[in-house]
Design an enzyme around this catalytic site. Sequence first.
Site, PDB file in Angstrom:
ATOM      1  N   GLU A  91       0.822  -1.207   0.000  1.00 10.10           N
ATOM      2  CA  GLU A  91       0.000   0.000   0.000  1.00 10.10           C
ATOM      3  C   GLU A  91       0.857   1.259   0.000  1.00 10.10           C
ATOM      4  O   GLU A  91       1.995   1.271   0.478  1.00 10.10           O
ATOM      5  CB  GLU A  91      -0.930   0.012   1.203  1.00 10.10           C
ATOM      6  CG  GLU A  91      -0.195   0.088   2.513  1.00 10.10           C
ATOM      7  CD  GLU A  91      -1.103  -0.053   3.722  1.00 10.10           C
ATOM      8  OE1 GLU A  91      -2.308   0.170   3.577  1.00 10.10           O
ATOM      9  OE2 GLU A  91      -0.594  -0.393   4.791  1.00 10.10           O
ATOM     10  N   CYS A 104       3.350   8.185   1.748  1.00 10.87           N
ATOM     11  CA  CYS A 104       3.830   7.131   2.636  1.00 10.87           C
ATOM     12  C   CYS A 104       4.050   5.876   1.790  1.00 10.87           C
ATOM     13  O   CYS A 104       3.135   5.374   1.143  1.00 10.87           O
ATOM     14  CB  CYS A 104       2.770   6.893   3.706  1.00 10.87           C
ATOM     15  SG  CYS A 104       3.220   5.587   4.830  1.00 10.87           S
ATOM     16  N   CYS A 111       6.735  -8.082   6.672  1.00  7.51           N
ATOM     17  CA  CYS A 111       7.886  -7.612   7.469  1.00  7.51           C
ATOM     18  C   CYS A 111       8.325  -8.733   8.396  1.00  7.51           C
ATOM     19  O   CYS A 111       7.496  -9.444   8.960  1.00  7.51           O
ATOM     20  CB  CYS A 111       7.493  -6.380   8.274  1.00  7.51           C
ATOM     21  SG  CYS A 111       8.873  -5.695   9.230  1.00  7.51           S
ATOM     22  N   CYS A 115       6.577  -6.945  15.054  1.00  9.62           N
ATOM     23  CA  CYS A 115       6.129  -6.161  16.217  1.00  9.62           C
ATOM     24  C   CYS A 115       4.697  -6.571  16.590  1.00  9.62           C
ATOM     25  O   CYS A 115       3.864  -6.815  15.711  1.00  9.62           O
ATOM     26  CB  CYS A 115       6.181  -4.670  15.905  1.00  9.62           C
ATOM     27  SG  CYS A 115       7.846  -4.118  15.500  1.00  9.62           S
ATOM     28  N   CYS A 118       1.590  -4.474  15.229  1.00 10.39           N
ATOM     29  CA  CYS A 118       1.595  -4.108  13.805  1.00 10.39           C
ATOM     30  C   CYS A 118       1.012  -5.237  12.972  1.00 10.39           C
ATOM     31  O   CYS A 118       1.480  -6.382  13.063  1.00 10.39           O
ATOM     32  CB  CYS A 118       3.029  -3.812  13.381  1.00 10.39           C
ATOM     33  SG  CYS A 118       3.183  -3.522  11.608  1.00 10.39           S
ATOM     34  N   GLY A 165       6.700  -2.809   5.878  1.00 14.57           N
ATOM     35  CA  GLY A 165       8.078  -3.286   5.825  1.00 14.57           C
ATOM     36  C   GLY A 165       9.060  -2.473   6.633  1.00 14.57           C
ATOM     37  O   GLY A 165       8.787  -1.357   7.051  1.00 14.57           O
ATOM     38  N   GLU A 166      10.226  -3.084   6.853  1.00 17.93           N
ATOM     39  CA  GLU A 166      11.309  -2.424   7.583  1.00 17.93           C
ATOM     40  C   GLU A 166      12.341  -1.971   6.538  1.00 17.93           C
ATOM     41  O   GLU A 166      13.096  -2.788   5.997  1.00 17.93           O
ATOM     42  CB  GLU A 166      11.910  -3.429   8.588  1.00 17.93           C
ATOM     43  CG  GLU A 166      13.223  -2.989   9.218  1.00 17.93           C
ATOM     44  CD  GLU A 166      13.217  -1.557   9.754  1.00 17.93           C
ATOM     45  OE1 GLU A 166      12.393  -1.215  10.606  1.00 17.93           O
ATOM     46  OE2 GLU A 166      14.065  -0.752   9.294  1.00 17.93           O
ATOM     47  N   SER A 197      11.827   5.515   8.442  1.00 23.17           N
ATOM     48  CA  SER A 197      11.386   5.077   9.764  1.00 23.17           C
ATOM     49  C   SER A 197      11.885   3.656   9.988  1.00 23.17           C
ATOM     50  O   SER A 197      11.721   2.790   9.130  1.00 23.17           O
ATOM     51  CB  SER A 197       9.857   5.116   9.821  1.00 23.17           C
ATOM     52  OG  SER A 197       9.401   4.600  11.058  1.00 23.17           O
ATOM     53  N   LEU A 220      10.362   3.624  18.820  1.00 20.39           N
ATOM     54  CA  LEU A 220      10.879   3.257  20.146  1.00 20.39           C
ATOM     55  C   LEU A 220       9.850   2.434  20.938  1.00 20.39           C
ATOM     56  O   LEU A 220      10.136   1.324  21.365  1.00 20.39           O
ATOM     57  CB  LEU A 220      11.294   4.535  20.891  1.00 20.39           C
ATOM     58  CG  LEU A 220      12.127   4.342  22.152  1.00 20.39           C
ATOM     59  CD1 LEU A 220      13.431   3.609  21.864  1.00 20.39           C
ATOM     60  CD2 LEU A 220      12.401   5.684  22.821  1.00 20.39           C
ATOM     61  N   HIS A 221       8.707   2.990  21.200  1.00 18.05           N
ATOM     62  CA  HIS A 221       7.544   2.301  21.793  1.00 18.05           C
ATOM     63  C   HIS A 221       7.688   1.837  23.237  1.00 18.05           C
ATOM     64  O   HIS A 221       6.714   1.330  23.812  1.00 18.05           O
ATOM     65  CB  HIS A 221       7.111   1.085  20.961  1.00 18.05           C
ATOM     66  CG  HIS A 221       6.901   1.378  19.516  1.00 18.05           C
ATOM     67  ND1 HIS A 221       6.079   2.390  19.069  1.00 18.05           N
ATOM     68  CD2 HIS A 221       7.437   0.825  18.389  1.00 18.05           C
ATOM     69  CE1 HIS A 221       6.094   2.417  17.753  1.00 18.05           C
ATOM     70  NE2 HIS A 221       6.913   1.499  17.314  1.00 18.05           N
ATOM     71  N   ASN A 301      -3.639   1.842  16.254  1.00 22.06           N
ATOM     72  CA  ASN A 301      -4.719   1.512  15.337  1.00 22.06           C
ATOM     73  C   ASN A 301      -5.026   0.023  15.524  1.00 22.06           C
ATOM     74  O   ASN A 301      -4.251  -0.828  15.079  1.00 22.06           O
ATOM     75  CB  ASN A 301      -4.253   1.809  13.903  1.00 22.06           C
ATOM     76  CG  ASN A 301      -5.411   1.922  12.968  1.00 22.06           C
ATOM     77  OD1 ASN A 301      -6.418   2.547  13.294  1.00 22.06           O
ATOM     78  ND2 ASN A 301      -5.287   1.318  11.813  1.00 22.06           N
ATOM     79  N   CYS A 344     -12.928   0.557   2.782  1.00 18.48           N
ATOM     80  CA  CYS A 344     -12.021  -0.532   2.509  1.00 18.48           C
ATOM     81  C   CYS A 344     -12.393  -1.781   3.282  1.00 18.48           C
ATOM     82  O   CYS A 344     -12.221  -2.876   2.788  1.00 18.48           O
ATOM     83  CB  CYS A 344     -10.623  -0.108   2.927  1.00 18.48           C
ATOM     84  SG  CYS A 344      -9.466  -0.299   1.641  1.00 18.48           S
TER      85      CYS A 344
HETATM   86  N1  SAH Z   1       9.145  -0.725   9.870  1.00 15.04           N
HETATM   87  C1  SAH Z   1       9.315   0.649  10.093  1.00 15.04           C
HETATM   88  C2  SAH Z   1       8.443   1.517   9.228  1.00 15.04           C
HETATM   89  C3  SAH Z   1       7.042   1.072   8.953  1.00 15.04           C
HETATM   90  S1  SAH Z   1       5.944   1.091  10.310  1.00 15.04           S
HETATM   91  C4  SAH Z   1       9.113   0.974  11.556  1.00 15.04           C
HETATM   92  O1  SAH Z   1       8.671   0.115  12.302  1.00 15.04           O
HETATM   93  O2  SAH Z   1       9.448   2.081  11.951  1.00 15.04           O
HETATM   94  C5  SAH Z   1       5.652   2.840  10.509  1.00 15.04           C
HETATM   95  C6  SAH Z   1       5.207   3.228  11.915  1.00 15.04           C
HETATM   96  O3  SAH Z   1       3.879   2.734  12.196  1.00 15.04           O
HETATM   97  C7  SAH Z   1       6.084   2.693  13.006  1.00 15.04           C
HETATM   98  O4  SAH Z   1       6.394   3.686  13.948  1.00 15.04           O
HETATM   99  C8  SAH Z   1       5.232   1.630  13.610  1.00 15.04           C
HETATM  100  O5  SAH Z   1       5.619   1.361  14.919  1.00 15.04           O
HETATM  101  C9  SAH Z   1       3.849   2.203  13.502  1.00 15.04           C
HETATM  102  N2  SAH Z   1       2.755   1.229  13.600  1.00 15.04           N
HETATM  103  C10 SAH Z   1       2.725  -0.043  13.147  1.00 15.04           C
HETATM  104  N3  SAH Z   1       1.536  -0.626  13.418  1.00 15.04           N
HETATM  105  C11 SAH Z   1       0.787   0.292  14.042  1.00 15.04           C
HETATM  106  C12 SAH Z   1      -0.559   0.301  14.566  1.00 15.04           C
HETATM  107  N4  SAH Z   1      -1.334  -0.775  14.494  1.00 15.04           N
HETATM  108  N5  SAH Z   1      -0.996   1.436  15.127  1.00 15.04           N
HETATM  109  C13 SAH Z   1      -0.216   2.534  15.186  1.00 15.04           C
HETATM  110  N6  SAH Z   1       1.052   2.590  14.726  1.00 15.04           N
HETATM  111  C14 SAH Z   1       1.548   1.482  14.165  1.00 15.04           C
HETATM  112 FE1  SF4 Z   2       5.515  -3.326  11.521  1.00 16.81          FE
HETATM  113 FE2  SF4 Z   2       7.632  -1.675  11.342  1.00 16.81          FE
HETATM  114 FE3  SF4 Z   2       7.517  -3.599  13.233  1.00 16.81          FE
HETATM  115 FE4  SF4 Z   2       7.807  -4.264  10.669  1.00 16.81          FE
HETATM  116  S1  SF4 Z   2       9.263  -3.122  11.929  1.00 16.81           S
HETATM  117  S2  SF4 Z   2       6.494  -5.267  12.159  1.00 16.81           S
HETATM  118  S3  SF4 Z   2       6.543  -2.719   9.656  1.00 16.81           S
HETATM  119  S4  SF4 Z   2       6.179  -1.808  13.026  1.00 16.81           S
END
Ligand code: SAH
Ligand code: SF4
Length: 382
Positions: A91, A104, A111, A115, A118, A165-166, A197, A220-221, A301, A344
């Site tokens: 996307e 974006c 990925c 996480c 995600c 993706g990362e 990111s 960071l989270h 989300n 969607c």
């Molecule tokens: N992989 C990279 C970039 C893609 S994710 C990364 O992790 O940074 C982009 C951002 O969306 C990241 O900060 C990720 O932590 C956040 N993200 C992923 N899933 C999410 C969700 N369900 N709700 C809110 N943010 C989310």
């Molecule tokens: Fe999702 Fe980014 Fe984590 Fe991959 S690295 S699982 S895209 S938040």
Amino acid sequence: MTTNLLDFDLDGLAAFCEQLGEKRFRATQLFRWIHQRGATDFEQMTDLAKSLRTKLAGKAHIQALTVLSRHDSADGTIKWLFDVGAGDVIETVFIPEADRGTLCISSQAGCAVGCRFCSTGHQGFSRNLSTAEITAQLWFAEHFLRQHLGKQERVISNVVMMGMGEPLQNYAQLLPALRVMLDDHAYGLSRRRVTVSTSGVVPMIDRLGQDCPVALAVSLHAPDDTLRDNLVPLNRKYPIAELLQACARYQVFAPRDFITFEYCMLDGVNDQPEHARQLVALMRQQAVDGLSCKFNLIPFNPFPASGLTRSAMPQVLAFAKILLDAGIVTTVRKTRGDDIDAACGQLAGDVQDRTDVQKRMATQRQGMLAGIKVVVTPVNPS
Ligand code: SAH
Ligand code: SF4
């Protein structure tokens, strides 16, 4: 199979042209036709010799991705789902604001980081996107939007690598794509308006600093390793202290820039006042190394498989206030495109195959992708 010219930065295209016996300035002309004019047909490129156009037509093509669907939100946000073959869907989201247009972009199908919060992470890794597939997202969106909005000049002013993706686990393909974004003969985006990111691939943060120091956002989270190990499994390999040191090293290559720390607000998991205070302590430590940063709090989300819920807004604001009171610039992201999220969602019920599962996952992340920042005024901006 001929070569897709979207796969090249200018040096790559020059090398390709050299193989055809052409000088570098021809590659520059070709590059401008492709990226500035959105040309796909070599016959359009009237300032190239007829012989070169014929040669190119036999050896090369310019091809974007197959659009599966487009969703337009009432607030102007547009989301595309692209078919990248073998059931993989990625996307791309365009987010217009008063003073900018942000795209974006995805870097991988799926990925591998996994996480917990995600949906792409839950989906698992399918494959890296090629340079052409990364670049094609910008190429397509820019030229589509110019037509769609009836604009002659540039529509996309900012790119964020925050789709699926990362990006730093697909570095070899990412780097030429970043170079295309920055090249004055292509999109000419400023270094600070292109953001990578990352969940924290330390060695590649160093490589990026040396090769192409664009804006860096770090997901960071969590304020400590125990919690971060649980949310972002890559932390077990590159723990917080190492990650922050890499951020400080990065700033040597990107002086006067902030590093943005993204922090996804998960109800009862990482959103307590104590977590905010721990973050303040962590950042004070790092300030010693000269790290300048800001925080972007992202309301989670939700999606069912995660078993997690979004922090309530008062909790998010209370968290932000602790950071702000400590002098840390903090923003809270507001989701956009909620109506296309809903539209969607209707896709999800229909079919069971893998493509549709991926569409549904893409849908669930939509609100997150189409985020914009709401600036919370610093209470104590020292
Ligand atoms: N992989 C990279 C970039 C893609 S994710 C990364 O992790 O940074 C982009 C951002 O969306 C990241 O900060 C990720 O932590 C956040 N993200 C992923 N899933 C999410 C969700 N369900 N709700 C809110 N943010 C989310
Ligand atoms: Fe999702 Fe980014 Fe984590 Fe991959 S690295 S699982 S895209 S938040």
